[in-house]
Design a protein around this motif. Sequence first.
Motif, PDB file in Angstrom:
ATOM      1  N   VAL A 246       0.827  -1.203   0.000  1.00  0.00           N
ATOM      2  CA  VAL A 246       0.000   0.000   0.000  1.00  0.00           C
ATOM      3  C   VAL A 246       0.862   1.253   0.000  1.00  0.00           C
ATOM      4  N   TYR A 247       0.393   2.252  -0.728  1.00  0.00           N
ATOM      5  CA  TYR A 247       1.006   3.583  -0.735  1.00  0.00           C
ATOM      6  C   TYR A 247      -0.077   4.564  -0.320  1.00  0.00           C
ATOM      7  N   PHE A 248       0.161   5.300   0.768  1.00  0.00           N
ATOM      8  CA  PHE A 248      -0.823   6.269   1.240  1.00  0.00           C
ATOM      9  C   PHE A 248      -0.242   7.667   1.110  1.00  0.00           C
ATOM     10  N   GLU A 249      -0.824   8.456   0.202  1.00  0.00           N
ATOM     11  CA  GLU A 249      -0.387   9.832   0.014  1.00  0.00           C
ATOM     12  C   GLU A 249      -1.317  10.759   0.789  1.00  0.00           C
ATOM     13  N   VAL A 250      -0.724  11.504   1.718  1.00  0.00           N
ATOM     14  CA  VAL A 250      -1.496  12.398   2.562  1.00  0.00           C
ATOM     15  C   VAL A 250      -1.811  13.695   1.837  1.00  0.00           C
ATOM     16  N   SER A 251      -0.827  14.218   1.112  1.00  0.00           N
ATOM     17  CA  SER A 251      -0.987  15.504   0.448  1.00  0.00           C
ATOM     18  C   SER A 251      -0.017  15.601  -0.713  1.00  0.00           C
ATOM     19  N   ARG A 252      -0.322  16.542  -1.617  1.00  0.00           N
ATOM     20  CA  ARG A 252       0.568  16.762  -2.746  1.00  0.00           C
ATOM     21  C   ARG A 252       1.933  17.166  -2.234  1.00  0.00           C
ATOM     22  N   GLY A 253       2.925  16.839  -2.987  1.00  0.00           N
ATOM     23  CA  GLY A 253       4.318  17.098  -2.599  1.00  0.00           C
ATOM     24  C   GLY A 253       5.266  16.110  -3.267  1.00  0.00           C
ATOM     25  N   PRO A 254       4.990  14.757  -3.203  1.00  0.00           N
ATOM     26  CA  PRO A 254       3.955  14.189  -2.336  1.00  0.00           C
ATOM     27  C   PRO A 254       4.462  13.948  -0.906  1.00  0.00           C
ATOM     28  N   PHE A 255       3.583  14.195   0.077  1.00  0.00           N
ATOM     29  CA  PHE A 255       3.824  13.794   1.453  1.00  0.00           C
ATOM     30  C   PHE A 255       3.104  12.464   1.654  1.00  0.00           C
TER      31      PHE A 255
END
Length: 309
Positions: free
Chosen positions: A191-200
């Motif tokens: 799994v890859y969980f991106e919290v916010s653009r950046g990407p963070f």
Amino acid sequence: MNALLRRRLCAVLGMGALALGMVHAQAADVPAGVPENALKDDRGRLIARAQPPQRIVSLLPSLTETVCVMGACDHLVGVDRYSNWPEKLLTTLPVLGGGLDPNVEAIVALKPDVVLLSNSARVVDRLEALGLRTVALEPRTQADVYRVLHSIGLLLGLPPEQGAEREWRRMQAGMDAAAQSLPAGVRGTKVYFEVSRGPFVAGPSSFIGELLTRMQVGNVVPNEMGPFPRLNPEFILRARPDVILMGNHSMQVAHTYPGWYTLDAVKHQRVCAFDARESGVIVRPGPRMDEAARIIARCLAEKAPRRGG
């Protein structure tokens, strides 16, 4: 990370302070160091406890939610701009800015008995110089949430069994049920969980990463990168996750990442783009972590490829 990026991630996490420097904690374990008779905040300061506060200002959404689940929502007289649950707060309480830029004059005018805020809030000294009592509590892991539940309970004068322990058991049962609801074939999914653009992104030592570990799925972000590292978009192309989980802030720009459409997860529509409400639940380390677990579990049950069959 520069100040602008710190502020951007603060806004997405809705925490009022940047959660960088978190340490991994086993979610199912009862953490040590929970205060018993004395209330000690995250600055290591003992907080005098007289009468339970009747007028509370909260400048951190997770603390706002904790006060409310402990039955003291009616004692709140003002909140930060990111506090949005329970929803009635949006229309009934003054909004006092964010954890990084609170309106000090408005806070003082409310004459609170106590101001709850993050440990990294820059206004602590100013508020105390103006005669206000502050309590700094900043949950960063699931173990921190347990500790904060106890601290808020002490502040409110509640016996642990009436408040903190009851809520902790509820959250644990909910997170366990969410994990157990997943089909066996989902375990081991990358799994890859991106919290916010950046990407963070959410690393294993973040509270989101802890939920993923509890569900026995793999995090493509190495632990040594920290809790919420900012990565080069090329990372996801090399990591080749089975499922991509993204907050609504991220999904708006994800398609602009170079090579995005070459990923199998994208080709086969194994992407969960959480809406604003769902994202707000998932990225907040507080008493709704059981709901966050259910949201993530539903995504994985629907999107993850089955293994061993």
